[in-house]
Structure formats: C-alpha cells, structure tokens
Design a protein around this motif. Structure first.
Motif, PDB file in Angstrom:
ATOM      1  N   VAL A  40     -33.613-109.111  49.230  1.00 19.57           N
ATOM      2  CA  VAL A  40     -34.593-110.194  49.364  1.00 19.57           C
ATOM      3  C   VAL A  40     -35.760-109.897  48.428  1.00 19.57           C
ATOM      4  O   VAL A  40     -36.113-108.736  48.206  1.00 19.57           O
ATOM      5  CB  VAL A  40     -35.076-110.327  50.830  1.00 19.57           C
ATOM      6  N   TYR A  41     -36.340-110.949  47.877  1.00 16.17           N
ATOM      7  CA  TYR A  41     -37.530-110.778  47.057  1.00 16.17           C
ATOM      8  C   TYR A  41     -38.601-111.756  47.497  1.00 16.17           C
ATOM      9  O   TYR A  41     -38.342-112.754  48.163  1.00 16.17           O
ATOM     10  CB  TYR A  41     -37.221-110.969  45.565  1.00 16.17           C
ATOM     11  N   ILE A  42     -39.841-111.449  47.081  1.00 18.81           N
ATOM     12  CA  ILE A  42     -40.938-112.403  47.204  1.00 18.81           C
ATOM     13  C   ILE A  42     -41.472-112.663  45.806  1.00 18.81           C
ATOM     14  O   ILE A  42     -41.723-111.740  45.030  1.00 18.81           O
ATOM     15  CB  ILE A  42     -42.055-111.894  48.142  1.00 18.81           C
ATOM     16  N   GLY A  43     -41.602-113.943  45.468  1.00 19.90           N
ATOM     17  CA  GLY A  43     -42.145-114.357  44.184  1.00 19.90           C
ATOM     18  C   GLY A  43     -43.285-115.329  44.413  1.00 19.90           C
ATOM     19  O   GLY A  43     -43.297-116.070  45.402  1.00 19.90           O
ATOM     20  N   ASP A  44     -44.239-115.339  43.502  1.00 23.85           N
ATOM     21  CA  ASP A  44     -45.458-116.132  43.687  1.00 23.85           C
ATOM     22  C   ASP A  44     -45.496-117.286  42.686  1.00 23.85           C
ATOM     23  O   ASP A  44     -45.649-117.078  41.480  1.00 23.85           O
ATOM     24  CB  ASP A  44     -46.686-115.240  43.509  1.00 23.85           C
ATOM     25  N   TRP A  45     -45.377-118.514  43.194  1.00 24.32           N
ATOM     26  CA  TRP A  45     -45.438-119.717  42.370  1.00 24.32           C
ATOM     27  C   TRP A  45     -46.653-120.572  42.748  1.00 24.32           C
ATOM     28  O   TRP A  45     -46.649-121.794  42.577  1.00 24.32           O
ATOM     29  CB  TRP A  45     -44.138-120.517  42.520  1.00 24.32           C
ATOM     30  N   SER A  46     -47.700-119.900  43.227  1.00 21.35           N
ATOM     31  CA  SER A  46     -48.886-120.624  43.667  1.00 21.35           C
ATOM     32  C   SER A  46     -49.616-121.311  42.525  1.00 21.35           C
ATOM     33  O   SER A  46     -50.440-122.205  42.763  1.00 21.35           O
ATOM     34  CB  SER A  46     -49.849-119.672  44.383  1.00 21.35           C
ATOM     35  N   PHE A  47     -49.324-120.924  41.287  1.00 20.30           N
ATOM     36  CA  PHE A  47     -49.986-121.553  40.150  1.00 20.30           C
ATOM     37  C   PHE A  47     -49.488-122.966  39.889  1.00 20.30           C
ATOM     38  O   PHE A  47     -50.141-123.744  39.183  1.00 20.30           O
ATOM     39  CB  PHE A  47     -49.780-120.710  38.882  1.00 20.30           C
TER      40      PHE A  47
ATOM     41  N   PRO B 170     -54.610-130.727  46.183  1.00 23.84           N
ATOM     42  CA  PRO B 170     -54.745-129.519  46.993  1.00 23.84           C
ATOM     43  C   PRO B 170     -54.286-128.284  46.228  1.00 23.84           C
ATOM     44  O   PRO B 170     -53.451-128.364  45.317  1.00 23.84           O
ATOM     45  CB  PRO B 170     -53.835-129.809  48.190  1.00 23.84           C
ATOM     46  N   VAL B 171     -54.844-127.146  46.594  1.00 23.75           N
ATOM     47  CA  VAL B 171     -54.440-125.865  46.029  1.00 23.75           C
ATOM     48  C   VAL B 171     -53.861-125.032  47.169  1.00 23.75           C
ATOM     49  O   VAL B 171     -54.563-124.734  48.139  1.00 23.75           O
ATOM     50  CB  VAL B 171     -55.624-125.142  45.369  1.00 23.75           C
ATOM     51  N   THR B 172     -52.598-124.696  47.066  1.00 22.50           N
ATOM     52  CA  THR B 172     -51.911-124.004  48.159  1.00 22.50           C
ATOM     53  C   THR B 172     -51.177-122.771  47.642  1.00 22.50           C
ATOM     54  O   THR B 172     -50.943-122.619  46.447  1.00 22.50           O
ATOM     55  CB  THR B 172     -50.883-124.931  48.841  1.00 22.50           C
ATOM     56  N   HIS B 173     -50.815-121.901  48.577  1.00 22.71           N
ATOM     57  CA  HIS B 173     -49.903-120.817  48.213  1.00 22.71           C
ATOM     58  C   HIS B 173     -48.471-121.338  48.311  1.00 22.71           C
ATOM     59  O   HIS B 173     -48.132-122.120  49.197  1.00 22.71           O
ATOM     60  CB  HIS B 173     -50.119-119.580  49.082  1.00 22.71           C
ATOM     61  N   LYS B 174     -47.660-120.904  47.357  1.00 20.34           N
ATOM     62  CA  LYS B 174     -46.232-121.246  47.329  1.00 20.34           C
ATOM     63  C   LYS B 174     -45.480-119.955  47.035  1.00 20.34           C
ATOM     64  O   LYS B 174     -45.342-119.550  45.878  1.00 20.34           O
ATOM     65  CB  LYS B 174     -45.972-122.322  46.269  1.00 20.34           C
ATOM     66  N   LEU B 175     -45.044-119.294  48.092  1.00 20.33           N
ATOM     67  CA  LEU B 175     -44.404-117.989  47.984  1.00 20.33           C
ATOM     68  C   LEU B 175     -42.913-118.136  48.230  1.00 20.33           C
ATOM     69  O   LEU B 175     -42.504-118.619  49.281  1.00 20.33           O
ATOM     70  CB  LEU B 175     -45.017-117.013  48.990  1.00 20.33           C
ATOM     71  N   GLN B 176     -42.118-117.729  47.266  1.00 18.70           N
ATOM     72  CA  GLN B 176     -40.668-117.769  47.426  1.00 18.70           C
ATOM     73  C   GLN B 176     -40.178-116.492  48.097  1.00 18.70           C
ATOM     74  O   GLN B 176     -40.517-115.388  47.663  1.00 18.70           O
ATOM     75  CB  GLN B 176     -39.973-117.895  46.068  1.00 18.70           C
ATOM     76  N   VAL B 177     -39.388-116.656  49.139  1.00 22.74           N
ATOM     77  CA  VAL B 177     -38.718-115.534  49.786  1.00 22.74           C
ATOM     78  C   VAL B 177     -37.235-115.877  49.781  1.00 22.74           C
ATOM     79  O   VAL B 177     -36.818-116.829  50.437  1.00 22.74           O
ATOM     80  CB  VAL B 177     -39.235-115.308  51.219  1.00 22.74           C
ATOM     81  N   SER B 178     -36.472-115.133  49.011  1.00 21.43           N
ATOM     82  CA  SER B 178     -35.081-115.545  48.770  1.00 21.43           C
ATOM     83  C   SER B 178     -34.165-114.340  48.689  1.00 21.43           C
ATOM     84  O   SER B 178     -34.578-113.249  48.315  1.00 21.43           O
ATOM     85  CB  SER B 178     -35.010-116.346  47.462  1.00 21.43           C
TER      86      SER B 178
END
Length: 442
Positions: free
Chosen positions: A41-48, A131-139
C-alpha cells in the motif's frame, strides 16, 4: 494551425517540475516505492490538484453542455471521469466530477479553468467556489485493511467511484473509491487544514501494513502501467491554439484569488499542458491534441445529449484512426542509449529512470518502414516488470499486441536513434480496481 515552436521545452519554454507539494522525490527509494501498489500500500499526495465547486439550478446543465458523459444516471454520492472536448472532439479537460447534491457538483482536474470560463461567459445561473482540500491517495492490495482499521468501520459497501463519509482521529473525511494505480484504492478528501493530521494518521496506522510514501520521482509510473493518460504528460489539453485567445484573456483578468499562491497563478493559469519535447517535429500544436476515442475513453461518450464536439466524436467512433497501446522498448537498445554517454561519437538523449522529472508532453514519432504511424509519449521504467514503457497513440492497423515498431528517439537537431519496440495492451498491468470488496479476505 498554431505554431508549436513557442511550446518546445528547453528551446523556447522552461518545462515545469512536479510541484513540491507532492512531497520529496523519493522516500524509501523509487524501486521500493514502485512495488508498493502491487504488493502492499502507498500514500500519495495530490492535494495540489485544483477544484471548482458549482451549485445552483443550472449546474447540471452546465456539465451536460460541456461533457461527453451521460448524466441520466448520476446519483448523489457518486463520481465519474468527466471529459470535455473542443469542437473537433479533442480533450480540453478531464478529471473527477463528484455529485454532492441535486444541484451541487465538484470538479477536480488540471484544467478547471475551462469550466469557470464557460459558466461565466455562458449565462448560467450558478454560484462558484474554489475550495482547497487534501486529496490523499491510499492504494494497493492492503489499502482496504489499512483504512478499515483506521476508520473503525467496514468499507466493503463502497462501490467503485462512490463516496462514503468516515471519521479518522475525530476528523470527518470523504472516501472516494477509485484506484489510479490500477489496484483497489481510495482518495481521502477533506479541508486542507486537516491535511497534516490525516496524512500522519494514515502513515502511523500503515506501519503494520508496510506503507510506503510515493515520491514524485516515480509518481507517473502507476499512470503508465495502468493506462491513465494525463494532460501535460501524455497529451496537450486543447487550450493552446489561436482559437482560445478569448479564454486566455479571460483567465488573465479573472484569476480566482484562491489560486494566487498556487502554480495555477503562473504558467498553468491557462493550461496544465505548457510544453512538449521529443522527436515529433510537426507544424501545428493541434497535432498533439488527443480525442477520448484514441485515449481509450470511447465508452464514456454518450449521445443522449448535445455537447461540444459531439459531431466530430460521432464520426470518429464510426471510423477510429488511432488507439492507445503500451509500447515496450527493446532493452538492448535502451542499454545502447546509455552506453553512448560513455564513449566517443554521438551521445543520445537520456532515457531517464524511472521517468523524466518534468511536466512536459513527451511526443516521439513511432515509425514503421520509414512512415510515422503514431506518437509515443512520456516514457518510464517499470521496476516491477523490468521494462521501459510508454503509453502511445498508434494507427489502428498497428495496434495489435505483438506488432513490432520503432521509436525515433532524440529531439530534432540532436543525435537521434531508432529504438525497437513492441506493441502491448493498455493497461499493461492487470486492472483490479473494481474488485468486489465484500469478497476480499483479510
């Protein structure tokens, strides 16, 4: 036709780097990180990635007018891959559209500017927010077990492209089931101020599952293996030609204040795709635009409503010219490219491993018997498969897996070589995103 010369990376324009908000280039090493979505499993950050939220009585009609997708069945709490085209059927914008209410939609993509422009100039009765939100991928295969433990609730009822509200450490989070790595996966959405707490909670709970952090040095390899063509990387969004002068003028005069501190206040205020590189040497930037048909998204096109580009797409579906495939590069030829750096004679452009660090639309010519039969895009190296690969758009006659072709490697005016390649399916890896979660044993 629009002159492509101003968009040539390094020659006319500096290509953009992957934004630092995505994190460090590497955390545990790119090889290790690449294995995470197949084995753990990984976590990736696509909040941008920016988003635009549109509410009001004309919100649904706006998306109907712009999108190739059908909206006849689109209940609240669902999401879809929403695709928008120009009059020629070439993709302007594509991303995830979420329906929060009957007249409440949120669109997350690299080019939400197009929707903003159309709603402001089209007389739609809607309200708009940014809006500005966090979008964290957990896959990955262990993502379900990790998130069930972290949320303290069963997630087996979440169908693909459906959302569910959960709580993590007392904070409300919206889970969207998707899977950009071609594996079971979720995106965790919520207010940006909760980003550190949610990210930290996932990392802490994920230690027992061997969680990895996805660095930006290898962030596009899962898109490559799973066949997710991405604007600015694998194709040019159709916003750079001379017909979009009014649109660009509008964005200069109406940039949302929320985007001022982001990369979308700079070169990306018009288009996520800002440059190109590679052996392609055509005379029009429009040649780098792609239709949803050739990118493998034809099933999303529905003619149950009128939308921009419908006539062109109807004609193309009846007689498609190109198809998306994965090109598998000949490993011996790639070794020769590297060897050229260490001996006298021509030194060829580097095949960067795992992939180039630039957000640029890489376009090399695919050649058979001296004739160009397609375009090979942003190449990368899959450590899991031990192959150099590239998502590619090729003439239908050459799209059968096993077909042998060559890729013209190297920018115009530089030393060039022909790299042998074999056509393979897209996606290259098995797609397991839509597994029935109720049947998974942990």
């Amino acid at each position: 036709m629009t002159d492509p010369a101003p968009f040539r990376a390094f020659k006319a324009i500096q290509p953009l780097e992957y934004p630092s908000i995505m994190g460090s280039p590497e955390y545990s090493g790119w090889q290790d990180e690449q294995l995470s979505w197949k084995e753990g499993v990984y976590i990736g950050d696509w909040s941008f990635v920016p988003q635009i939220r549109i509410t009001g009585p004309d919100a649904l009609q706006l998306f109907k007018d712009l999108s190739v997708n059908s909206f006849e069945i689109f209940p609240v709490g669902k999401a879809k891959h929403c695709i928008m085209c120009n009059e020629d059927g070439k993709v302007i914008s594509e991303g995830i559209l979420l329906r929060h209410g009957d007249d409440d939609f949120e669109y997350e993509c690299g080019t939400p500017q197009w929707v903003y422009y159309k709603l402001k100039t089209g007389g739609y009765d809607v309200d708009v927010q940014f809006p500005v939100t966090h979008k964290l991928q957990v896959s990955g295969p262990k993502s379900l077990a990790l998130l069930e433990e972290l949320t303290g609730s069963s997630l087996r009822d979440i169908r693909f492209m459906t959302t569910k509200t959960v709580t993590i450490n007392g904070l409300e989070v919206s889970l969207l089931r998707q899977g950009m790595a071609g594996e079971i996966g979720f995106e965790l959405h919520g207010p940006i101020q909760n980003h550190p707490a949610i990210y930290g909670a996932v990392l802490e709970a994920g230690q027992k599952y061997g969680i990895r952090r996805l660095g930006r040095r290898t962030v596009q390899i899962n898109h490559l293996e799973a066949s997710f063509p991405t604007g600015g990387i694998h194709f040019m969004n159709a916003l750079s030609d001379d017909t979009k002068a009014d649109y660009r003028r509008f964005m200069d005069e109406n940039l949302p204040p929320e985007w001022e501190p982001t990369p979308f206040a700079g070169p990306m205020r018009y288009n996520f795709a800002t440059s190109f590189t590679g052996s392609w040497d055509g005379g029009a930037i429009e040649d780098l635009y792609r239709s949803p048909v050739e990118m493998g998204w034809g099933k999303s096109i529905k003619f149950d409503h009128e939308f921009i580009g419908s006539a062109a797409l109807k004609e193309e579906l009846a007689n498609p010219r190109r198809a998306v495939v994965t090109l598998e590069f000949n490993s011996e030829d790639l070794v020769d490219i590297y060897a050229s750096l260490f001996k006298d004679g021509s030194a060829y452009h580097l095949f960067e491993i795992p992939h180039a660090p630039w957000v640029t639309c890489w376009t090399d010519q695919i050649v058979v018997d001296g004739e160009t039969v397609g375009h090979s895009t942003h190449p990368g190296f899959s450590f899991y498969f031990r192959r150099g690969l590239a998502l590619s758009f090729i003439d239908v006659a050459y799209s059968e897996p096993g077909t042998e072709v060559s890729v013209l490697w190297g920018n115009p005016g530089e030393p060039q070589a022909l790299i042998r390649a074999t056509v393979q399916p897209a996606p290259y890896k098995q797609d397991t995103r839509r597994k029935d979660l109720s049947q998974i044993k942990i």
